[in-house]
Design a protein around this motif. Structure first.
Motif, mmCIF file in Angstrom:
data_model
loop_
_atom_site.group_PDB
_atom_site.id
_atom_site.type_symbol
_atom_site.label_atom_id
_atom_site.label_comp_id
_atom_site.label_asym_id
_atom_site.label_seq_id
_atom_site.Cartn_x
_atom_site.Cartn_y
_atom_site.Cartn_z
ATOM 1 N N LEU A 174 -3.234 -62.177 42.375
ATOM 2 C CA LEU A 174 -3.887 -60.986 41.846
ATOM 3 C C LEU A 174 -4.410 -60.199 43.040
ATOM 4 O O LEU A 174 -5.185 -60.733 43.843
ATOM 5 C CB LEU A 174 -5.022 -61.387 40.905
ATOM 6 C CG LEU A 174 -5.671 -60.281 40.070
ATOM 7 C CD1 LEU A 174 -6.295 -60.868 38.809
ATOM 8 C CD2 LEU A 174 -6.748 -59.549 40.866
ATOM 9 N N VAL A 175 -3.986 -58.933 43.163
ATOM 10 C CA VAL A 175 -4.398 -58.143 44.323
ATOM 11 C C VAL A 175 -5.404 -57.054 43.980
ATOM 12 O O VAL A 175 -6.063 -56.522 44.862
ATOM 13 C CB VAL A 175 -3.184 -57.516 45.044
ATOM 14 C CG1 VAL A 175 -2.328 -58.596 45.685
ATOM 15 C CG2 VAL A 175 -2.359 -56.661 44.102
ATOM 16 N N SER A 176 -5.528 -56.709 42.690
ATOM 17 C CA SER A 176 -6.548 -55.744 42.286
ATOM 18 C C SER A 176 -6.871 -55.946 40.813
ATOM 19 O O SER A 176 -5.972 -56.015 39.975
ATOM 20 C CB SER A 176 -6.085 -54.303 42.521
ATOM 21 O OG SER A 176 -7.122 -53.391 42.193
ATOM 22 N N SER A 177 -8.181 -56.002 40.507
ATOM 23 C CA SER A 177 -8.625 -56.240 39.134
ATOM 24 C C SER A 177 -9.587 -55.167 38.636
ATOM 25 O O SER A 177 -10.256 -55.372 37.624
ATOM 26 C CB SER A 177 -9.308 -57.619 39.044
ATOM 27 O OG SER A 177 -10.434 -57.674 39.911
ATOM 28 N N ASP A 178 -9.683 -54.040 39.331
ATOM 29 C CA ASP A 178 -10.663 -53.017 38.939
ATOM 30 C C ASP A 178 -9.998 -51.763 38.370
ATOM 31 O O ASP A 178 -10.446 -50.639 38.608
ATOM 32 C CB ASP A 178 -11.574 -52.659 40.115
ATOM 33 C CG ASP A 178 -10.832 -52.020 41.278
ATOM 34 O OD1 ASP A 178 -9.595 -52.168 41.336
ATOM 35 O OD2 ASP A 178 -11.486 -51.386 42.123
ATOM 36 N N PHE A 179 -8.923 -51.948 37.597
ATOM 37 C CA PHE A 179 -8.258 -50.848 36.912
ATOM 38 C C PHE A 179 -8.492 -50.956 35.405
ATOM 39 O O PHE A 179 -8.654 -52.054 34.871
ATOM 40 C CB PHE A 179 -6.745 -50.880 37.168
ATOM 41 C CG PHE A 179 -6.329 -50.351 38.506
ATOM 42 C CD1 PHE A 179 -5.858 -49.056 38.638
ATOM 43 C CD2 PHE A 179 -6.397 -51.152 39.637
ATOM 44 C CE1 PHE A 179 -5.460 -48.558 39.875
ATOM 45 C CE2 PHE A 179 -6.000 -50.670 40.872
ATOM 46 C CZ PHE A 179 -5.537 -49.374 40.992
ATOM 47 N N GLU A 180 -8.486 -49.802 34.730
ATOM 48 C CA GLU A 180 -8.505 -49.824 33.271
ATOM 49 C C GLU A 180 -7.087 -50.055 32.739
ATOM 50 O O GLU A 180 -6.857 -50.942 31.927
ATOM 51 C CB GLU A 180 -9.074 -48.519 32.716
ATOM 52 C CG GLU A 180 -10.581 -48.388 32.949
ATOM 53 C CD GLU A 180 -11.187 -47.255 32.156
ATOM 54 O OE1 GLU A 180 -10.701 -46.960 31.040
ATOM 55 O OE2 GLU A 180 -12.161 -46.646 32.655
ATOM 56 N N ARG A 181 -6.141 -49.240 33.183
ATOM 57 C CA ARG A 181 -4.737 -49.404 32.808
ATOM 58 C C ARG A 181 -3.873 -49.085 34.029
ATOM 59 O O ARG A 181 -3.392 -47.969 34.196
ATOM 60 C CB ARG A 181 -4.349 -48.490 31.634
ATOM 61 C CG ARG A 181 -5.032 -48.794 30.310
ATOM 62 C CD ARG A 181 -4.640 -50.165 29.789
ATOM 63 N NE ARG A 181 -5.187 -50.457 28.465
ATOM 64 C CZ ARG A 181 -6.407 -50.896 28.220
ATOM 65 N NH1 ARG A 181 -7.258 -51.081 29.212
ATOM 66 N NH2 ARG A 181 -6.796 -51.172 26.982
ATOM 67 N N PRO A 182 -3.670 -50.055 34.935
ATOM 68 C CA PRO A 182 -2.810 -49.796 36.095
ATOM 69 C C PRO A 182 -1.399 -49.482 35.613
ATOM 70 O O PRO A 182 -0.902 -50.100 34.675
ATOM 71 C CB PRO A 182 -2.876 -51.098 36.884
ATOM 72 C CG PRO A 182 -3.180 -52.135 35.846
ATOM 73 C CD PRO A 182 -4.078 -51.456 34.846
ATOM 74 N N ASN A 183 -0.757 -48.529 36.256
ATOM 75 C CA ASN A 183 0.543 -48.069 35.760
ATOM 76 C C ASN A 183 1.539 -47.965 36.912
ATOM 77 O O ASN A 183 1.924 -48.959 37.494
ATOM 78 C CB ASN A 183 0.353 -46.746 35.015
ATOM 79 C CG ASN A 183 1.401 -46.488 33.967
ATOM 80 O OD1 ASN A 183 2.584 -46.674 34.224
ATOM 81 N ND2 ASN A 183 0.985 -46.059 32.782
ATOM 82 N N GLY A 184 1.957 -46.756 37.286
ATOM 83 C CA GLY A 184 2.931 -46.609 38.362
ATOM 84 C C GLY A 184 2.362 -47.023 39.707
ATOM 85 O O GLY A 184 1.154 -46.981 39.941
#
Length: 314
Positions: free
Chosen positions: A179-189
């Motif tokens: 896991l490289v990033s967990s602070d998104f609401e809806r990561p997309n492109g």
């Protein structure tokens, strides 16, 4: 290959809108926007295959992958596709795809068989992998929002086992999923800069929250495997920064509600390519990577540019 339905109405005037003078060096004033295929429900995930000089893309709700090539036109590449969304190529020219149905990242081998590369994080099923890129070291980076499990329209409705929407890195050698990033609401492109020192990631949280994010963030890539920073690079309006790619000069070409927006590496909006449908994603293709292919709601479009797409470092 079958004939396509009648095409949406294209702009009568030039589809190009210049906002910053630097845009003039990237586009061809006399060019036109071509509609190559229509009749889909929601197009996504364009990927250019150099070996066959064709474009493959997803029609997610119709559970199929489509293909297009000059002269032959369009047809079905694979159906059912597993509610395939994002696609890219690895270093061996194999298609790496995000499947909503299987909730996995899958690779199509040269013989047509498919290999599951990632389906679980710490023993829990992924949500619905969305978009994917492959770095020059063979590592696979992908986003995992919830769109494919929100309803039965683009996958299979289900609860999230992980409880969040994250960004992951799959090691190309060991197969380890990080896991490289967990602070998104809806990561997309997502897409790397031409030298792979930076990673751009969209957050389309506005699809689930009225005041949610509709922007692209940019991270520094540390030691080729971890991320730092994450400041907002550009706020896209109208619409969302769903999918995007970079050209050889480091400009970001991103989907938006009114077409494709082009941002300079400094974050300035340079110009737009106006499209008569909401755009979902783009990719550079053609033998010289100077044609921008655009997936937009029901259709596939393309436009020639004066700049070439970024090539992966050797």
């Amino acid at each position: 290959m079958s004939a396509t339905p009648s095409t949406p109405a294209l702009p009568a005037a030039s589809p190009l809108l210049t906002i910053d003078p630097r845009f003039a060096a990237l586009v061809i004033p006399s060019t036109r926007l071509d509609c190559l295929h229509t009749g889909s429900r929601w197009t996504e995930g364009p990927v250019y295959l150099p070996a066959t000089d064709e474009l493959v893309w997803s029609d997610i709700p119709n559970n199929r992958l489509l293909r297009w090539s000059e002269g032959a036109g369009s047809g079905v590449f694979r159906q059912p596709s597993g509610f395939n969304n994002g696609n890219t190529l690895d270093r061996e020219g194999r298609i790496v795809s995000c499947l909503h149905g299987a909730r996995a990242v899958v690779r199509t081998e040269h013989d047509g068989s498919r290999t599951v590369l990632a389906s679980h994080w710490q023993g829990k099923r992924l949500n619905s992998p969305n978009d994917v890129v492959v770095k020059s070291d063979g590592s696979i980076w992908f986003t995992d929002p919830s769109y494919g499990i929100d309803s039965d329209y683009e996958g299979y409705k289900a609860d999230s086992e992980i409880g969040g929407c994250h960004v992951y890195r799959l090691d190309g050698q060991s197969g380890e999923l990080e896991l490289v990033s967990s602070d998104f609401e809806r990561p997309n492109g997502l897409a790397f800069s031409p030298d792979e020192s930076r990673l751009y990631i969209a957050d389309t949280g506005r699809t689930h929250r009225a005041n949610g994010p509709h922007h692209i963030r940019v991270f520094d890539v540390i030691d080729g495997r971890t991320l730092s920073g994450g400041e907002v690079f550009a706020i896209v309006s109208p619409g969302l920064a769903d999918g995007f790619r970079l050209d050889e000069r480091g400009n970001v070409w991103t989907s938006a509600g009114d077409g494709v927006h082009c941002y300079a590496a400094d974050g300035a909006l340079l110009g737009k390519t106006l499209v008569p449908e909401v755009v979902s994603n783009v990719c550079f293709g053609g033998p010289r990577l100077n044609r921008l292919f655009i997936t937009a709601t029901t259709s596939l479009y393309a436009i020639y540019l004066a700049v070439n797409g970024a090539r992966r470092p050797a």
